[in-house]
Design an enzyme around this catalytic site. Structure first.
Site, PDB file in Angstrom:
ATOM      1  N   ARG A 113      -2.148  82.817  57.610  1.00  0.00           N
ATOM      2  CA  ARG A 113      -2.839  84.014  57.143  1.00  0.00           C
ATOM      3  C   ARG A 113      -3.439  83.739  55.772  1.00  0.00           C
ATOM      4  O   ARG A 113      -3.038  82.808  55.066  1.00  0.00           O
ATOM      5  CB  ARG A 113      -1.886  85.202  57.094  1.00  0.00           C
ATOM      6  CG  ARG A 113      -1.237  85.521  58.439  1.00  0.00           C
ATOM      7  CD  ARG A 113      -0.232  86.650  58.309  1.00  0.00           C
ATOM      8  NE  ARG A 113       0.390  86.990  59.585  1.00  0.00           N
ATOM      9  CZ  ARG A 113       1.497  86.439  60.063  1.00  0.00           C
ATOM     10  NH1 ARG A 113       2.127  85.525  59.329  1.00  0.00           N
ATOM     11  NH2 ARG A 113       1.995  86.801  61.227  1.00  0.00           N
TER      12      ARG A 113
ATOM     13  N   TYR B 247      -4.057  85.785  72.953  1.00  0.00           N
ATOM     14  CA  TYR B 247      -5.038  84.700  72.920  1.00  0.00           C
ATOM     15  C   TYR B 247      -5.288  84.109  74.304  1.00  0.00           C
ATOM     16  O   TYR B 247      -6.266  83.392  74.482  1.00  0.00           O
ATOM     17  CB  TYR B 247      -4.569  83.616  71.949  1.00  0.00           C
ATOM     18  CG  TYR B 247      -4.407  84.138  70.547  1.00  0.00           C
ATOM     19  CD1 TYR B 247      -5.499  84.483  69.784  1.00  0.00           C
ATOM     20  CD2 TYR B 247      -3.142  84.305  69.988  1.00  0.00           C
ATOM     21  CE1 TYR B 247      -5.361  84.976  68.495  1.00  0.00           C
ATOM     22  CE2 TYR B 247      -2.984  84.798  68.706  1.00  0.00           C
ATOM     23  CZ  TYR B 247      -4.095  85.136  67.967  1.00  0.00           C
ATOM     24  OH  TYR B 247      -3.947  85.632  66.702  1.00  0.00           O
TER      25      TYR B 247
ATOM     26  N   HIS C  34      -9.257  85.403  58.992  1.00  0.00           N
ATOM     27  CA  HIS C  34      -8.349  85.546  60.125  1.00  0.00           C
ATOM     28  C   HIS C  34      -8.958  84.992  61.410  1.00  0.00           C
ATOM     29  O   HIS C  34      -8.219  84.704  62.362  1.00  0.00           O
ATOM     30  CB  HIS C  34      -7.984  87.012  60.325  1.00  0.00           C
ATOM     31  CG  HIS C  34      -6.578  87.224  60.798  1.00  0.00           C
ATOM     32  ND1 HIS C  34      -5.469  86.978  60.009  1.00  0.00           N
ATOM     33  CD2 HIS C  34      -6.085  87.641  61.995  1.00  0.00           C
ATOM     34  CE1 HIS C  34      -4.373  87.250  60.685  1.00  0.00           C
ATOM     35  NE2 HIS C  34      -4.716  87.646  61.892  1.00  0.00           N
TER      36      HIS C  34
ATOM     37  N   ARG D  97      -7.541  81.689  62.179  1.00  0.00           N
ATOM     38  CA  ARG D  97      -6.215  81.794  62.808  1.00  0.00           C
ATOM     39  C   ARG D  97      -6.362  82.067  64.305  1.00  0.00           C
ATOM     40  O   ARG D  97      -5.644  81.474  65.125  1.00  0.00           O
ATOM     41  CB  ARG D  97      -5.431  82.904  62.121  1.00  0.00           C
ATOM     42  CG  ARG D  97      -4.033  83.151  62.675  1.00  0.00           C
ATOM     43  CD  ARG D  97      -3.351  84.234  61.854  1.00  0.00           C
ATOM     44  NE  ARG D  97      -2.092  84.690  62.426  1.00  0.00           N
ATOM     45  CZ  ARG D  97      -0.916  84.135  62.185  1.00  0.00           C
ATOM     46  NH1 ARG D  97      -0.842  83.088  61.393  1.00  0.00           N
ATOM     47  NH2 ARG D  97       0.179  84.623  62.721  1.00  0.00           N
TER      48      ARG D  97
ATOM     49  N   HIS E 293       4.982  84.775  65.019  1.00  0.00           N
ATOM     50  CA  HIS E 293       5.048  86.045  65.736  1.00  0.00           C
ATOM     51  C   HIS E 293       6.484  86.324  66.170  1.00  0.00           C
ATOM     52  O   HIS E 293       7.179  85.422  66.661  1.00  0.00           O
ATOM     53  CB  HIS E 293       4.139  86.028  66.963  1.00  0.00           C
ATOM     54  CG  HIS E 293       2.681  86.069  66.610  1.00  0.00           C
ATOM     55  ND1 HIS E 293       1.681  85.727  67.488  1.00  0.00           N
ATOM     56  CD2 HIS E 293       2.057  86.421  65.452  1.00  0.00           C
ATOM     57  CE1 HIS E 293       0.520  85.861  66.908  1.00  0.00           C
ATOM     58  NE2 HIS E 293       0.709  86.284  65.668  1.00  0.00           N
TER      59      HIS E 293
ATOM     60  N   LYS F 218       4.767  86.736  56.496  1.00  0.00           N
ATOM     61  CA  LYS F 218       4.829  88.146  56.906  1.00  0.00           C
ATOM     62  C   LYS F 218       6.214  88.440  57.474  1.00  0.00           C
ATOM     63  O   LYS F 218       6.728  87.710  58.310  1.00  0.00           O
ATOM     64  CB  LYS F 218       3.762  88.426  57.962  1.00  0.00           C
ATOM     65  CG  LYS F 218       3.634  89.893  58.331  1.00  0.00           C
ATOM     66  CD  LYS F 218       2.495  90.121  59.293  1.00  0.00           C
ATOM     67  CE  LYS F 218       2.361  91.585  59.644  1.00  0.00           C
ATOM     68  NZ  LYS F 218       1.243  91.829  60.595  1.00  0.00           N
TER      69      LYS F 218
END
Length: 461
Positions: free
Chosen positions: A194, A321, A286, A289, A312, A219
């Site tokens: 990120r 994705y 982003h 990413r 994640h 995150k």
């Protein structure tokens, strides 16, 4: 008659002769308890809210700024993220400015009316969701009002991410104006981090022996490891000469060496590279990413490994994705491509071929490394025709600010004698906006290369 000789049997017989209203007892004198099955009555679980447990006692009608200050202090004590504290504080201030009644009488209808006001004002589903989360945390969790019970976060639109092709990623990297910007774009695509995680990277996070990069407190305040690409090493060696491997990988542009680069600066660098490369997609940091994860899926990488690289928590987030990954041509093909193989198709009968892109031919570009008194660089351009170099003079390049090159094109009358000698297709190509954009990118790269080489030349002398 049965012989009652055992003390146990005698005790059982005497218990039957006791009055029916007497309490039943075990042999050891303890009270009798019925067997508790699944349907036996149980005590209800109750949650008790007490005013002294609240962060702020709203029944005393404290000043609104004091309420916000106490709520923000509680967020800091509980180690909420800085961005979360900023967003929640803004939501609390806006709501308290709108609400005019007693603070301890805020109910669900007040929350609904305020959220409806936001929707009518054009707020997105994400903004309404953040506002509801802030009010639920501040009023229900901290102040024990229970005014958001039953309210559900709004549905968000499920939009597919913007994914670049590999050629577009390469064009973005080539359009980077400085070594720092090129390394920024390369790290974004090579690691899938990120934008905030890239800004906080330090030289101590790189493990060159194991070729890994440690992402500290990403995150959700979680650490993880990502791969270190081999193509990153040459760029990092060049950057090592300036930073000596101390501090942040991308330090701040100011004099403070203990600060990292702002994420907003990274966003501006990506935007400028997108404009120079001529990509029409809405590319953001982003997007690198998204492209990183999509290209890994297309190459056959296990999705659970991609989940660990991206950090994640849920696999469902990573499975997004798979919806944008391009399927292999051997697996499925569009029916439009199969029309060519059908006999009697229009493409075979007409024999039409796609129109080739016009070419400018062989050219020669030179940039004078010595700028004039105004800081402008003379740019010389020539086109080869029949073994002769036809000049296109009059161009000048300047740097109005750091890391920004502006190319000045002369009037068309100056180039007209040369353009009149060229074929029509070649002349149209030279006059197209795409050619001037490509020319500006090439001139910018050469001037920045000259500027970066000046300190080393001075060092040698």
């Amino acid at each position: 008659m049965r012989n009652v000789s055992s003390p146990y049997l005698l005790e059982q017989l005497m218990s039957r002769l006791v009055a029916p209203d007497a309490p039943r007892l075990y042999t050891n004198g303890q009270p009798w308890r019925d067997a508790r099955g699944r349907g036996a009555p149980r005590h209800a679980v109750e949650t008790e809210f007490k005013a002294e447990h609240a962060v702020v006692d709203l029944s005393t009608q404290p000043p609104k700024p004091l309420v916000v200050k106490c709520l923000v202090r509680e967020l800091r004590i509980r180690f909420y993220a800085v961005s979360t504290i900023k967003n929640y504080r803004s939501a609390w201030v806006c709501f308290l400015r709108w609400y005019r009644g007693p603070l301890d009488q805020i109910d669900q209808e007040d929350i609904r009316e305020y959220l409806e006001l936001l929707v009518a004002g054009g707020a997105s589903a994400s903004e309404v969701s953040v506002t509801l989360s802030a009010l639920r945390t501040g009023l229900d969790k901290f102040c024990l009002l229970r005014c958001t019970v039953g309210l559900v976060s709004p549905r968000k639109s499920k939009q597919l991410p913007v994914v670049m092709s590999k050629k577009e990623v390469q064009r973005m990297m080539e359009a980077a104006r400085t070594l720092r910007d090129k390394l920024l774009l390369t790290v974004l695509y090579a690691t899938g981090l990120r934008v905030a995680e890239v800004a906080r990277l330090q030289w101590s996070d790189f493990d060159f022996d194991r070729q890994q990069i440690r992402v500290q407190l990403g995150k959700g305040k979680k650490d993880r490891y990502v791969m270190l690409a081999d193509d990153l090493l040459p760029l990092m060696r060049q950057l090592w000469r300036h930073t000596k491997g101390v501090g942040y990988l991308f330090p701040s542009e100011g004099r403070r060496v203990d600060r990292h680069l702002s994420p907003r600066t990274i966003q501006r660098a990506v935007k400028q590279a997108r404009i120079l490369s001529g990509i029409g997609k809405a590319v953001t940091p982003h997007s690198f990413r998204h492209s990183f994860a999509t290209h890994l899926i297309e190459s056959g990488t296990d999705i659970r490994f991609i989940q660990k690289l991206l950090g994640h928590t849920n696999l469902e987030t990573t499975s997004l994705y798979t919806k944008v990954a391009r399927m292999k041509a051997t697996a499925v093909a569009s029916p439009l491509d199969r029309l060519r193989d059908e006999p009697g198709s229009s493409s075979e009968s007409s024999g039409r071929q796609p129109k080739p892109r016009p070419s400018v031919g062989r050219m020669r570009l030179e940039v004078d490394p010595n700028p004039d008194s105004n800081g402008a660089y003379a740019v010389t351009l020539g086109v080869w025709k029949d073994g002769q170099l036809l000049p296109l003079p009059g161009m000048r390049a300047t740097m109005p600010r750091q890391d920004w090159v502006s190319l000045q094109i002369p009037l068309q009358d100056i180039w007209e004698p040369t353009l009149r000698c060229l074929p029509t297709a070649q002349r149209e190509r030279l006059e197209s906006p795409e050619f001037f954009s490509q020319l500006q990118r090439e001139v910018a790269k050469r001037i920045l290369r000259i500027r970066d080489a000046e300190p080393f030349q001075a060092l040698k002398t």
